[in-house]
Design an enzyme around this catalytic site. Sequence first.
Site, short mmCIF file in Angstrom:
data_model
loop_
_atom_site.label_atom_id
_atom_site.label_comp_id
_atom_site.label_asym_id
_atom_site.label_seq_id
_atom_site.Cartn_x
_atom_site.Cartn_y
_atom_site.Cartn_z
N GLN A 1 45.12 -8.24 45.04
CA GLN A 1 44.83 -7.16 44.11
C GLN A 1 45.98 -6.17 43.97
O GLN A 1 46.91 -6.15 44.77
CB GLN A 1 43.56 -6.42 44.49
N GLU B 1 45.77 3.25 49.09
CA GLU B 1 45.02 2.92 50.31
C GLU B 1 45.95 2.94 51.52
O GLU B 1 47.06 2.43 51.45
CB GLU B 1 44.45 1.49 50.21
N ARG C 1 42.78 -8.04 39.71
CA ARG C 1 42.85 -9.16 40.65
C ARG C 1 43.88 -10.18 40.18
O ARG C 1 44.10 -10.36 38.99
CB ARG C 1 41.48 -9.80 40.80
N HIS D 1 46.48 -1.93 42.28
CA HIS D 1 45.78 -0.77 41.74
C HIS D 1 46.71 0.02 40.84
O HIS D 1 47.91 0.09 41.08
CB HIS D 1 45.28 0.11 42.88
ZN LIG Z 1 43.51 -2.68 47.55
#
Ligand SMILES: [Zn+2]
Length: 404
Positions: free
Chosen positions: A101, A138, A286, A103
């Site tokens: 993934q 993250e 994704r 972001h």
């Molecule tokens: Zn992630």
Amino acid sequence: MNWQQVFLLEGKVQHYDWGGYEYLPQLLGLANQAQQPYAELWMGTHPRGESMAWKNDHPIPLSELLESRPDWLGEGVVAQFGPKLPYLFKVLDVRQMLSIQVHPNKAQAESGFLRENQAGVSLSASHRNFKDDNHKPEVMVALTAFWLLHGFRHESEIARLIEEVPEFGPLKPYFARKDIFELYKGVMEMPQAGVDAILEPLDNRLRPLAEGGALRKEQPEFWAARAFEQLMPEGKAYDRGVFSIFLLNLVRLQPGQGIFQGAGVPHAYLEGVNVELMANSDNVFRGGLTTKHIDVPALLAHLNFEAVTPRILEGERLSAAEWAYYTPAPDFQLNKIRLSAGEFYQARVSDGPEILIVIEGAVNPVGCQAFTRGQAFFVPAGHVYALHGMEDSLIFKALVPSLH
Ligand SMILES: [Zn+2]
């Protein structure tokens, strides 16, 4: 000290298929006789898994508690992020590899969310890309040895892998100019028959090697073989995400080491247990190792194709007991606290909300009830507190970095 100013939090467990069977049940003191997968423990106010805060012996949703006391978020936090918790805190146990993934950044998320709203794409549509208008940086810290893919490898390494893996001959023309974008686009737009023509022989070659234990986790081949076995059982189409296992950096974190996934950096969690802290968002593109929707043009538009050398975060020591895993994200900060039995930890007064989870041992905030392994608690902004280690303890703390 008023003990009611620290609230026991009951997190929400997510039983995704890829989760492990033991770590989270053991952390939470549950038997798991049904052998359910326990993938994630969420601590926060996300609508798909809200934590309950115990107030006067009654559980209420954390968001309700904060609505009744917005001052507990802190003035600066409300001014910058709105009247809500700006982060989501998790413990993850990855048994089966997750999808690749990436972001978006904040500006991309704001314009993308608006664009899809204006185009009338329903929020629940499977092809909806932007679920909200926020970025989703993250940070995570490993609790066990943790394997992940992170960012594109350097061009010379990619060239070497294409040379070394005999099945990758057909990829050579895409990388003739040593351009990662060209190669990745070529792979992602390749007709399925072309993908199968490469991955089927690779699968056939790697399968016996994996079964014979001849592959090591340091090799992308190990994870490719695992992807074939776990995600592509006989008769299922080959997932082109397997190429990314070779194109991205394969990283092993030791317990206590962390890593930050900023906007545009492709990543995938392969195996291990970690604590993770992220901005409040569901925006994800994704890039394979999934049965979910892949929007290739959107993926290409949001990926950073620059090669990266993964930056491992060791944690910066703040005091005898505390380490900070600094990142550029304004939304959150992840700290680690280690306390020996009998030691005290005096927290710095935070002008934002904090959530702490006890991973090992037991502590009691001075004047409060004790919190033991697996328990989490919420501390309002501006609250002064100290922790007393009842045993040797390991605690992780989510906070908002100082705004000044
Ligand atoms: Zn992630």
